[in-house]
Structures are given as C-alpha cells and as structure tokens.
Design a protein around this motif. Structure first.
Motif, PDB file in Angstrom:
ATOM      1  N   MET A   1       0.843  -1.193   0.000  1.00  0.00           N
ATOM      2  CA  MET A   1       0.000   0.000   0.000  1.00  0.00           C
ATOM      3  C   MET A   1       0.886   1.254   0.000  1.00  0.00           C
ATOM      4  SD  MET A   1      -3.000   0.900   2.650  1.00  0.00           S
ATOM      5  CE  MET A   1      -3.949   2.347   2.470  1.00  0.00           C
ATOM      6  N   ILE A   2       0.506   2.229  -0.778  1.00  0.00           N
ATOM      7  CA  ILE A   2       1.254   3.473  -0.891  1.00  0.00           C
ATOM      8  C   ILE A   2       0.895   4.389   0.275  1.00  0.00           C
ATOM      9  CG2 ILE A   2       1.587   5.540  -2.290  1.00  0.00           C
ATOM     10  CD1 ILE A   2       1.000   3.823  -4.742  1.00  0.00           C
ATOM     11  N   ASN A   3       1.907   4.925   0.922  1.00  0.00           N
ATOM     12  CA  ASN A   3       1.668   5.874   2.000  1.00  0.00           C
ATOM     13  C   ASN A   3       2.127   7.253   1.525  1.00  0.00           C
ATOM     14  OD1 ASN A   3       1.459   7.422   4.276  1.00  0.00           O
ATOM     15  ND2 ASN A   3       2.454   5.948   5.621  1.00  0.00           N
ATOM     16  N   MET A   4       1.173   8.007   0.994  1.00  0.00           N
ATOM     17  CA  MET A   4       1.519   9.319   0.446  1.00  0.00           C
ATOM     18  C   MET A   4       1.971  10.298   1.523  1.00  0.00           C
ATOM     19  SD  MET A   4      -1.982  11.190  -0.571  1.00  0.00           S
ATOM     20  CE  MET A   4      -3.190  11.625   0.641  1.00  0.00           C
ATOM     21  N   TYR A   5       1.618  10.041   2.763  1.00  0.00           N
ATOM     22  CA  TYR A   5       1.988  10.967   3.834  1.00  0.00           C
ATOM     23  C   TYR A   5       3.501  10.988   4.051  1.00  0.00           C
ATOM     24  CZ  TYR A   5      -2.965  11.283   4.439  1.00  0.00           C
ATOM     25  OH  TYR A   5      -4.297  11.483   4.198  1.00  0.00           O
ATOM     26  N   ASN A   6       4.175   9.868   3.795  1.00  0.00           N
ATOM     27  CA  ASN A   6       5.642   9.870   3.869  1.00  0.00           C
ATOM     28  C   ASN A   6       6.205  10.839   2.832  1.00  0.00           C
ATOM     29  OD1 ASN A   6       5.685   7.976   5.915  1.00  0.00           O
ATOM     30  ND2 ASN A   6       5.925   6.247   4.522  1.00  0.00           N
ATOM     31  N   ASP A   7       5.653  10.771   1.601  1.00  0.00           N
ATOM     32  CA  ASP A   7       6.100  11.667   0.541  1.00  0.00           C
ATOM     33  C   ASP A   7       5.766  13.128   0.862  1.00  0.00           C
ATOM     34  OD1 ASP A   7       7.090   9.528  -0.917  1.00  0.00           O
ATOM     35  OD2 ASP A   7       5.253   9.293  -2.090  1.00  0.00           O
ATOM     36  N   LEU A   8       4.579  13.341   1.428  1.00  0.00           N
ATOM     37  CA  LEU A   8       4.182  14.707   1.787  1.00  0.00           C
ATOM     38  C   LEU A   8       5.081  15.281   2.874  1.00  0.00           C
ATOM     39  CD1 LEU A   8       0.290  14.455   1.679  1.00  0.00           C
ATOM     40  CD2 LEU A   8       1.774  15.699   0.102  1.00  0.00           C
ATOM     41  N   ASN A   9       5.424  14.453   3.851  1.00  0.00           N
ATOM     42  CA  ASN A   9       6.323  14.921   4.909  1.00  0.00           C
ATOM     43  C   ASN A   9       7.697  15.242   4.337  1.00  0.00           C
ATOM     44  OD1 ASN A   9       4.489  14.844   7.053  1.00  0.00           O
ATOM     45  ND2 ASN A   9       4.826  12.668   7.363  1.00  0.00           N
ATOM     46  N   LYS A  10       8.162  14.449   3.382  1.00  0.00           N
ATOM     47  CA  LYS A  10       9.436  14.733   2.721  1.00  0.00           C
ATOM     48  C   LYS A  10       9.328  16.048   1.938  1.00  0.00           C
ATOM     49  CE  LYS A  10      12.809  12.725  -0.383  1.00  0.00           C
ATOM     50  NZ  LYS A  10      13.162  11.625  -1.270  1.00  0.00           N
ATOM     51  N   LEU A  11       8.198  16.241   1.247  1.00  0.00           N
ATOM     52  CA  LEU A  11       7.974  17.482   0.506  1.00  0.00           C
ATOM     53  C   LEU A  11       7.964  18.680   1.449  1.00  0.00           C
ATOM     54  CD1 LEU A  11       7.323  19.022  -2.105  1.00  0.00           C
ATOM     55  CD2 LEU A  11       4.904  18.463  -1.720  1.00  0.00           C
ATOM     56  N   GLU A  12       7.360  18.512   2.611  1.00  0.00           N
ATOM     57  CA  GLU A  12       7.351  19.613   3.580  1.00  0.00           C
ATOM     58  C   GLU A  12       8.770  20.010   3.960  1.00  0.00           C
ATOM     59  OE1 GLU A  12       6.149  20.786   8.149  1.00  0.00           O
ATOM     60  OE2 GLU A  12       5.759  18.746   7.453  1.00  0.00           O
ATOM     61  N   GLY A  13       9.616  19.026   4.202  1.00  0.00           N
ATOM     62  CA  GLY A  13      11.001  19.308   4.539  1.00  0.00           C
ATOM     63  C   GLY A  13      11.716  20.048   3.419  1.00  0.00           C
ATOM     64  N   THR A  14      11.470  19.615   2.189  1.00  0.00           N
ATOM     65  CA  THR A  14      12.056  20.289   1.027  1.00  0.00           C
ATOM     66  C   THR A  14      11.517  21.704   0.904  1.00  0.00           C
ATOM     67  OG1 THR A  14      12.267  18.165  -0.108  1.00  0.00           O
ATOM     68  CG2 THR A  14      12.344  20.136  -1.483  1.00  0.00           C
ATOM     69  N   PHE A  15      10.216  21.864   1.116  1.00  0.00           N
ATOM     70  CA  PHE A  15       9.548  23.160   1.029  1.00  0.00           C
ATOM     71  C   PHE A  15      10.190  24.161   1.987  1.00  0.00           C
ATOM     72  CE2 PHE A  15       5.969  26.015   2.129  1.00  0.00           C
ATOM     73  CZ  PHE A  15       5.631  26.454   0.874  1.00  0.00           C
ATOM     74  N   ARG A  16      10.489  23.701   3.200  1.00  0.00           N
ATOM     75  CA  ARG A  16      11.094  24.574   4.207  1.00  0.00           C
ATOM     76  C   ARG A  16      12.517  25.004   3.830  1.00  0.00           C
ATOM     77  NH1 ARG A  16       8.525  24.766   9.213  1.00  0.00           N
ATOM     78  NH2 ARG A  16       6.740  23.387   9.386  1.00  0.00           N
ATOM     79  N   GLN A  17      13.142  24.285   2.924  1.00  0.00           N
ATOM     80  CA  GLN A  17      14.497  24.622   2.491  1.00  0.00           C
ATOM     81  C   GLN A  17      14.523  25.566   1.289  1.00  0.00           C
ATOM     82  OE1 GLN A  17      17.140  23.760   4.382  1.00  0.00           O
ATOM     83  NE2 GLN A  17      15.539  22.951   5.705  1.00  0.00           N
ATOM     84  N   LEU A  18      13.362  25.802   0.688  1.00  0.00           N
ATOM     85  CA  LEU A  18      13.295  26.684  -0.474  1.00  0.00           C
ATOM     86  C   LEU A  18      13.723  28.100  -0.123  1.00  0.00           C
ATOM     87  CD1 LEU A  18       9.867  25.683  -2.077  1.00  0.00           C
ATOM     88  CD2 LEU A  18      12.149  25.154  -2.952  1.00  0.00           C
TER      89      LEU A  18
END
Length: 118
Positions: A1-18
């Motif tokens: 099963m795909i857990n998109m929340y892991n990807d979203l949390n990773k995206l959040e971390g990337t977003f904060r580095q922008l």
C-alpha cells in the motif's frame, strides 16, 4: 500500500528549504522585531478578515469601511518591513500554486477525455 503521507512529509522538509520560504521566514522575523510593524500588520490583518467575512456573507461594505480598508492597506504597504514580507509571501505563493498545479494535474487528466457539449 502506498503511503503518500511519507512523501508529503518529505515534501514539507524540502519546502522549508526553499529560498522563497526562507525569505518569508526572515521577513516575518523582521516584522516581529518591530513593534510598530506588528501593530500595523495586526490592523491590516483584522481588516482583511473583516472584509472576507462580509464578502462571504454577501454584505456590502459602506464607504467608511472602504476608506478605512484602503488607508490601512496603504499604511501597511508603506512600511518597509511589511512590504518586504508581502513580496516574499507572493513569491512563495507562486511556488505553492506550482505545487498545486502538479497535484491537480492527474485529476484534470481524468476529465480531459470527456467531450464538450455542442
């Protein structure tokens, strides 16, 4: 099963580095450190919320409210720190819009095959 929340949390971390996020963070800190900018921005924000509430309920603004809103916006934009914050916010909003477009793209593609009515 795909857990998109892991990807979203990773995206959040990337977003904060922008760069755009960090610029907004810095601009907000500059406003917070200036009491007059905080007071001015607080008034500006309250005015915005009032306008949004009235628009949502279909209420018209009277002339005094319109003048107050315009004056408050002008004063806020004339403040160097608030203006820098608003510019940084707009730059970050552009990034958020791009992200939203990417997320909505597969949903939009689902509808692309439906022919338009003549």
């Amino acid at each position: 099963m795909i857990n998109m929340y892991n990807d979203l949390n990773k995206l959040e971390g990337t977003f904060r580095q922008l760069e755009q996020f960090k610029a907004l963070e810095t601009a907000i800190e500059a406003v917070k450190e200036d009491e007059s900018a905080v007071a001015l921005f607080s008034n500006f924000r309250k005015m915005q919320m009032t306008l949004q509430e009235k628009q949502a309920t279909g209420e018209d603004l009277n002339e005094d409210e319109l003048q107050y809103a315009q004056k408050t916006a002008q004063l806020a934009q004339q403040n160097e720190k608030i203006n820098a914050m608003l510019i940084a916010e707009m730059a970050l909003s552009s990034v958020i819009e791009e992200i939203t477009n990417v997320l909505v793209k597969p949903v939009q593609a689902l509808y692309d095959g439906i022919p338009e009515a003549e």
